[in-house]
Design an enzyme around this catalytic site. Structure first.
Site, PDB file in Angstrom:
ATOM      1  NE  ARG A  67      26.885  43.898  91.002  1.00  0.00           N
ATOM      2  CZ  ARG A  67      26.159  44.769  91.711  1.00  0.00           C
ATOM      3  NH1 ARG A  67      26.762  45.635  92.513  1.00  0.00           N
ATOM      4  NH2 ARG A  67      24.838  44.753  91.645  1.00  0.00           N
ATOM      5  CG  HIS A  93      28.008  44.511  97.723  1.00  0.00           C
ATOM      6  ND1 HIS A  93      28.136  43.723  96.613  1.00  0.00           N
ATOM      7  CD2 HIS A  93      27.124  45.480  97.365  1.00  0.00           C
ATOM      8  CE1 HIS A  93      27.364  44.183  95.639  1.00  0.00           C
ATOM      9  NE2 HIS A  93      26.730  45.262  96.080  1.00  0.00           N
TER      10      HIS A  93
HETATM   11  P1  NDP Z   1      23.195  52.866  85.058  1.00  0.00           P
HETATM   12  O1  NDP Z   1      22.806  51.768  84.152  1.00  0.00           O
HETATM   13  O2  NDP Z   1      22.226  53.964  85.342  1.00  0.00           O
HETATM   14  O3  NDP Z   1      24.526  53.568  84.515  1.00  0.00           O
HETATM   15  C1  NDP Z   1      25.600  52.860  84.015  1.00  0.00           C
HETATM   16  C2  NDP Z   1      26.608  53.828  83.455  1.00  0.00           C
HETATM   17  O4  NDP Z   1      27.774  53.114  83.063  1.00  0.00           O
HETATM   18  C3  NDP Z   1      26.093  54.577  82.217  1.00  0.00           C
HETATM   19  O5  NDP Z   1      26.532  55.897  82.214  1.00  0.00           O
HETATM   20  C4  NDP Z   1      26.769  53.804  81.075  1.00  0.00           C
HETATM   21  O6  NDP Z   1      27.016  54.570  79.913  1.00  0.00           O
HETATM   22  C5  NDP Z   1      28.082  53.431  81.712  1.00  0.00           C
HETATM   23  N1  NDP Z   1      28.673  52.275  81.049  1.00  0.00           N
HETATM   24  C6  NDP Z   1      28.215  51.005  81.005  1.00  0.00           C
HETATM   25  N2  NDP Z   1      29.041  50.232  80.275  1.00  0.00           N
HETATM   26  C7  NDP Z   1      30.040  51.032  79.854  1.00  0.00           C
HETATM   27  C8  NDP Z   1      31.185  50.820  79.074  1.00  0.00           C
HETATM   28  N3  NDP Z   1      31.488  49.615  78.569  1.00  0.00           N
HETATM   29  N4  NDP Z   1      32.001  51.867  78.824  1.00  0.00           N
HETATM   30  C9  NDP Z   1      31.692  53.095  79.319  1.00  0.00           C
HETATM   31  N5  NDP Z   1      30.616  53.363  80.086  1.00  0.00           N
HETATM   32  C10 NDP Z   1      29.801  52.342  80.345  1.00  0.00           C
HETATM   33  O7  NDP Z   1      23.648  52.180  86.418  1.00  0.00           O
HETATM   34  P2  NDP Z   1      23.577  52.759  87.900  1.00  0.00           P
HETATM   35  O8  NDP Z   1      24.222  54.090  87.941  1.00  0.00           O
HETATM   36  O9  NDP Z   1      22.192  52.641  88.447  1.00  0.00           O
HETATM   37  O10 NDP Z   1      24.460  51.666  88.678  1.00  0.00           O
HETATM   38  C11 NDP Z   1      25.790  51.409  88.306  1.00  0.00           C
HETATM   39  C12 NDP Z   1      26.309  50.173  89.014  1.00  0.00           C
HETATM   40  O11 NDP Z   1      26.566  50.447  90.391  1.00  0.00           O
HETATM   41  C13 NDP Z   1      25.356  48.972  89.089  1.00  0.00           C
HETATM   42  O12 NDP Z   1      25.290  48.289  87.870  1.00  0.00           O
HETATM   43  C14 NDP Z   1      26.004  48.150  90.179  1.00  0.00           C
HETATM   44  O13 NDP Z   1      26.982  47.311  89.620  1.00  0.00           O
HETATM   45  C15 NDP Z   1      26.691  49.200  91.062  1.00  0.00           C
HETATM   46  N6  NDP Z   1      26.029  49.293  92.369  1.00  0.00           N
HETATM   47  C16 NDP Z   1      26.751  49.003  93.490  1.00  0.00           C
HETATM   48  C17 NDP Z   1      26.184  49.075  94.723  1.00  0.00           C
HETATM   49  C18 NDP Z   1      26.985  48.829  95.941  1.00  0.00           C
HETATM   50  O14 NDP Z   1      26.409  48.797  97.054  1.00  0.00           O
HETATM   51  N7  NDP Z   1      28.304  48.675  95.846  1.00  0.00           N
HETATM   52  C19 NDP Z   1      24.777  49.455  94.911  1.00  0.00           C
HETATM   53  C20 NDP Z   1      24.105  49.748  93.678  1.00  0.00           C
HETATM   54  C21 NDP Z   1      24.710  49.661  92.453  1.00  0.00           C
HETATM   55  P3  NDP Z   1      25.807  55.213  79.060  1.00  0.00           P
HETATM   56  O15 NDP Z   1      25.249  56.320  79.942  1.00  0.00           O
HETATM   57  O16 NDP Z   1      26.442  55.736  77.863  1.00  0.00           O
HETATM   58  O17 NDP Z   1      24.822  54.113  78.832  1.00  0.00           O
HETATM   59  C1  OXD Z   2      22.707  46.658  93.834  1.00  0.00           C
HETATM   60  C2  OXD Z   2      23.692  46.405  94.877  1.00  0.00           C
HETATM   61  O1  OXD Z   2      22.972  46.410  92.650  1.00  0.00           O
HETATM   62  O2  OXD Z   2      23.346  46.421  96.071  1.00  0.00           O
HETATM   63  O3  OXD Z   2      21.615  47.136  94.171  1.00  0.00           O
HETATM   64  O4  OXD Z   2      24.866  46.191  94.550  1.00  0.00           O
END
Ligand code: NDP
Ligand code: OXD
Length: 311
Positions: free
Chosen positions: A226, A274
């Protein structure tokens, strides 16, 4: 018998595809697309990117809020009823899109494509050394559904892969690091850093000068998390000093990026609007109905958000 309404509040064109899946699998549910909400008292499930601000009063019998995307940072948790379950989107279409984007961006940086583009702009014919994938160290911030899927593809391509997350994970072929204590070691061995963290209070401004200084000089950055996770001025300084070699940015703050922003014309930044990944309506509706069945059976839903953590 009471009617159950599932209300969809996101792109209406995609909503009509969701409606087809609901009609086939759950004809007992009254699927509606915003603003055609029907009787608000019958709305038990809402799938939205941006829910209405007065959601709690308007839909007094709401049982679950589903995000129509993977992220939930667009929700104001403080404004939601405290016990309302919130679920993020986990579906194969969004995962595949992210795997494609991250693989493309990493391969581009690995094979020096931004440098060849600059050379082409200047009419320079100059081959650069080709480093085997096994000698390129990729580090992925975030080992969630998207981070792990991207890593599986990068491992298959032969890259030397590591990941970092809050809690400890074990992922085939990936050196897993966890928590703040292990962040410096993870960064020190990372030539190309991919950010796939959710936006929370702990990750806002995370990609900053200190973090960049812990990477090897000239490292690449692929940012698909993000926009507010990146401190723009610190990235510009790191690019100017050569600490970061090239950056691929799919997310910015704000979006759209204002026309005067320095990122637009920076020779070492590739920008996309995005689009790294998008929820695919048919597979998303199927995944959501599977989750609804879990909810109805009293089983845990996939992607249930821990509100205290913010993701
Ligand atoms: P998940 O919730 O499945 O995974 C998040 C990961 O981040 C987990 O491994 C978590 O750790 C880790 N994490 C969160 N906070 C911290 C922290 N403070 N320190 C260390 N590790 C942390 O999310 P997704 O994989 O489904 O998606 C990730 C992000 O991708 C979304 O939230 C979104 O912002 C972004 N995204 C972007 C898109 C785009 O088009 N650019 C599309 C879709 C998503 P733990 O495993 O230990 O909980
Ligand atoms: C999502 C994105 O979070 O598109 O799905 O960023």
């Amino acid at each position: 018998m009471d009617t159950t309404t599932f209300l969809y509040k996101s792109d209406p064109v995609r909503g009509r595809q969701w409606a087809e899946v609901f009609a086939r699998r759950r004809p007992d549910i009254d699927f509606r697309i915003w603003p055609d909400i029907g009787d608000p008292a019958q709305v038990r499930f809402l799938a939205a990117w941006e829910p209405p601000h007065d959601m709690a009063e308007r839909f007094p019998n709401l049982q679950v809020l589903f995000s129509s995307g993977a992220g939930v940072d667009q929700f104001d948790f403080a404004a939601l009823p405290p016990a309302l379950p919130v679920v993020r989107m986990v579906e194969p279409g969004i995962v595949r899109g992210m795997v494609e984007y991250v693989t493309h961006a990493v391969l581009g940086l690995h094979r020096n494509m931004p440098q060849y583009q600059r050379q082409q702009d200047e009419g320079v014919w100059k081959p650069l050394p080709v480093l085997p994938a096994g000698e390129r160290r990729i580090g992925v911030l975030g080992l969630g559904s998207l981070g792990q899927a991207a890593l599986a593809q990068l491992v298959a391509l032969g890259f030397d892969c590591a990941g970092w997350s809050r809690s400890r994970h074990a992922v085939d072929g990936v050196q897993c690091h966890a928590g703040a204590d292990e962040l410096p070691a993870f960064l020190a061995r990372t030539d190309i850093l991919v950010c796939l963290l959710p936006l929370t209070d702990s990750t806002r401004g995370f990609l900053d000068a200190r973090l960049f200084s812990l990477l090897p000089a000239g490292a690449g950055l692929v940012h698909v998390g993000r926009g507010p996770q990146l401190v723009d001025a610190h990235l510009l300084a790191a690019l100017a000093s050569g600490q970061i070699g090239d950056a691929v940015l799919d997310v910015t703050d704000p979006e759209p990026l204002p026309p005067e922003h320095a990122f637009w014309r920076h020779p070492r930044i590739r920008l996309t609007p995005h689009i790294a990944s998008m929820t695919q309506p048919l597979s998303a509706a199927e995944a959501l109905l599977d989750n609804l069945a879990r909810f109805e059976a009293g089983e845990p839903m996939v992607g249930l958000v821990d509100r205290a953590r913010g993701y």
